[in-house]
Design a protein around this motif. Sequence first.
Motif, mmCIF file in Angstrom:
data_model
loop_
_atom_site.group_PDB
_atom_site.id
_atom_site.type_symbol
_atom_site.label_atom_id
_atom_site.label_comp_id
_atom_site.label_asym_id
_atom_site.label_seq_id
_atom_site.Cartn_x
_atom_site.Cartn_y
_atom_site.Cartn_z
ATOM 1 N N VAL A 76 0.845 -1.200 0.000
ATOM 2 C CA VAL A 76 0.000 0.000 0.000
ATOM 3 C C VAL A 76 0.880 1.250 0.000
ATOM 4 O O VAL A 76 0.634 2.211 -0.740
ATOM 5 N N GLY A 77 1.915 1.246 0.841
ATOM 6 C CA GLY A 77 2.811 2.394 0.908
ATOM 7 C C GLY A 77 3.477 2.676 -0.424
ATOM 8 O O GLY A 77 3.555 3.830 -0.863
ATOM 9 N N THR A 82 3.739 6.076 -5.303
ATOM 10 C CA THR A 82 3.831 6.146 -6.764
ATOM 11 C C THR A 82 2.497 6.544 -7.404
ATOM 12 O O THR A 82 2.302 6.362 -8.603
ATOM 13 N N ALA A 83 1.585 7.090 -6.591
ATOM 14 C CA ALA A 83 0.302 7.630 -7.062
ATOM 15 C C ALA A 83 -0.590 6.577 -7.712
ATOM 16 O O ALA A 83 -1.444 6.900 -8.531
ATOM 17 N N GLN A 84 -0.430 5.310 -7.325
ATOM 18 C CA GLN A 84 -1.329 4.250 -7.801
ATOM 19 C C GLN A 84 -2.435 4.066 -6.751
ATOM 20 O O GLN A 84 -2.520 3.050 -6.066
ATOM 21 N N TYR A 85 -3.294 5.066 -6.660
ATOM 22 C CA TYR A 85 -4.223 5.128 -5.535
ATOM 23 C C TYR A 85 -5.308 4.057 -5.585
ATOM 24 O O TYR A 85 -5.721 3.542 -4.546
ATOM 25 N N ASN A 87 -5.002 1.065 -6.888
ATOM 26 C CA ASN A 87 -4.304 -0.158 -6.506
ATOM 27 C C ASN A 87 -4.096 -0.197 -4.995
ATOM 28 O O ASN A 87 -4.315 -1.227 -4.346
ATOM 29 N N ALA A 88 -3.702 0.949 -4.425
ATOM 30 C CA ALA A 88 -3.477 1.027 -2.980
ATOM 31 C C ALA A 88 -4.757 0.706 -2.213
ATOM 32 O O ALA A 88 -4.742 -0.037 -1.225
ATOM 33 N N GLU A 89 -5.877 1.260 -2.685
ATOM 34 C CA GLU A 89 -7.136 1.042 -1.956
ATOM 35 C C GLU A 89 -7.594 -0.410 -2.043
ATOM 36 O O GLU A 89 -8.099 -0.960 -1.058
ATOM 37 N N SER A 90 -7.402 -1.029 -3.190
ATOM 38 C CA SER A 90 -7.823 -2.425 -3.309
ATOM 39 C C SER A 90 -7.024 -3.321 -2.367
ATOM 40 O O SER A 90 -7.553 -4.301 -1.818
ATOM 41 N N ARG A 91 -5.767 -2.969 -2.157
ATOM 42 C CA ARG A 91 -4.939 -3.743 -1.226
ATOM 43 C C ARG A 91 -5.310 -3.446 0.221
ATOM 44 O O ARG A 91 -5.379 -4.351 1.057
ATOM 45 N N GLY A 114 -7.260 7.562 5.292
ATOM 46 C CA GLY A 114 -7.528 8.988 5.133
ATOM 47 C C GLY A 114 -6.996 9.545 3.829
ATOM 48 O O GLY A 114 -7.674 10.299 3.120
ATOM 49 N N GLN A 115 -5.775 9.172 3.499
ATOM 50 C CA GLN A 115 -5.159 9.667 2.274
ATOM 51 C C GLN A 115 -5.938 9.214 1.044
ATOM 52 O O GLN A 115 -6.131 9.982 0.089
ATOM 53 N N LEU A 116 -6.407 7.988 1.070
ATOM 54 C CA LEU A 116 -7.141 7.468 -0.085
ATOM 55 C C LEU A 116 -8.544 8.061 -0.185
ATOM 56 O O LEU A 116 -9.100 8.164 -1.287
ATOM 57 N N GLN A 117 -9.111 8.475 0.937
ATOM 58 C CA GLN A 117 -10.377 9.206 0.866
ATOM 59 C C GLN A 117 -10.184 10.533 0.129
ATOM 60 O O GLN A 117 -11.077 10.980 -0.597
#
Length: 289
Positions: A76-77, A82-85, A87-91, A114-117
């Motif tokens: 996720v980090g 790398t701004a793959q948001y 992808n990050a949220e799905s993980r 919070g960041q992904l929101q």
Amino acid sequence: MRILGARVRAYRKARGLSQKDLAKNICTQATISLIEKRNKIPSMQILLKLCSRLGIQLNDVIVETDDQAVQIFREVGYAVRTAQYRNAESRLDRVKLRSLKENDEIKAYYYYRGQLQLMNHDNPDEAIFNFGMLLNEFNNRSKDIYSLMSRLGLGLAYAKKGEFDKAELFVNQAVRDLDEFDSDSPDLVQDQVSSYLQAAKFFQEIGKDGRTLSLAKKAIKLSEQNNSLFLLEDIYQTMALSQLKLDDGKNAQQNMYIAYALALVSKNQRLAESITNNVAKYQIPPLAL
């Protein structure tokens, strides 16, 4: 392996030992502080002596790095940096908050949620809730990386709501912590550089371009010290845009073309197009050879 610094601290306090007491004739007090606050693993010889003094086994404070939650947060980090948001949220959705036991994992969950929101849903209220949960559940003035980034996140979330006075308060708090933060791993360097850049863009948004330049220069210095190119193309373009506002055309011209060259090197097509558009928009002439 990774060490559970919070657990070391709990064992130490349960035995009525100060950091100095625990370190005596084994290591420095600073080493104990790094273990407890940064999960920094000392030499195995030192670690075994510390465990002996605490009356615990090594596996009481050490976990294997193939732990599922640890691996997910690492992924996720990387995706967030790398701004793959998406992808990050799905993980991150694979992690159940109630299953997390370690403070660092809980902090990571709240920060990334919070960041992904903000990034995926443009939902500052939900972002504020998650950043606030982290800061309220733990020491509000803690200066670990997740607390630091959550204070910055609060500032950016309030800026999205148009509450710029409150936003500036949180961003300034985060910047003060950034200036004192000691990055001891490539991931932490990238988080610190990214935080400087986000803060610089915030001040650019509210018309404080001098502050933008100061923060961008700190990000560049940190990158140079760590031989990192991470986000440099974005940092140089941000500098150039503020220099244009400050009627510093010469440095703006130079930094815009440095940004373009770095974007080509990093194969950042999106930013290369942004720079090309800004060169045309502001009629920035080519650099003289």
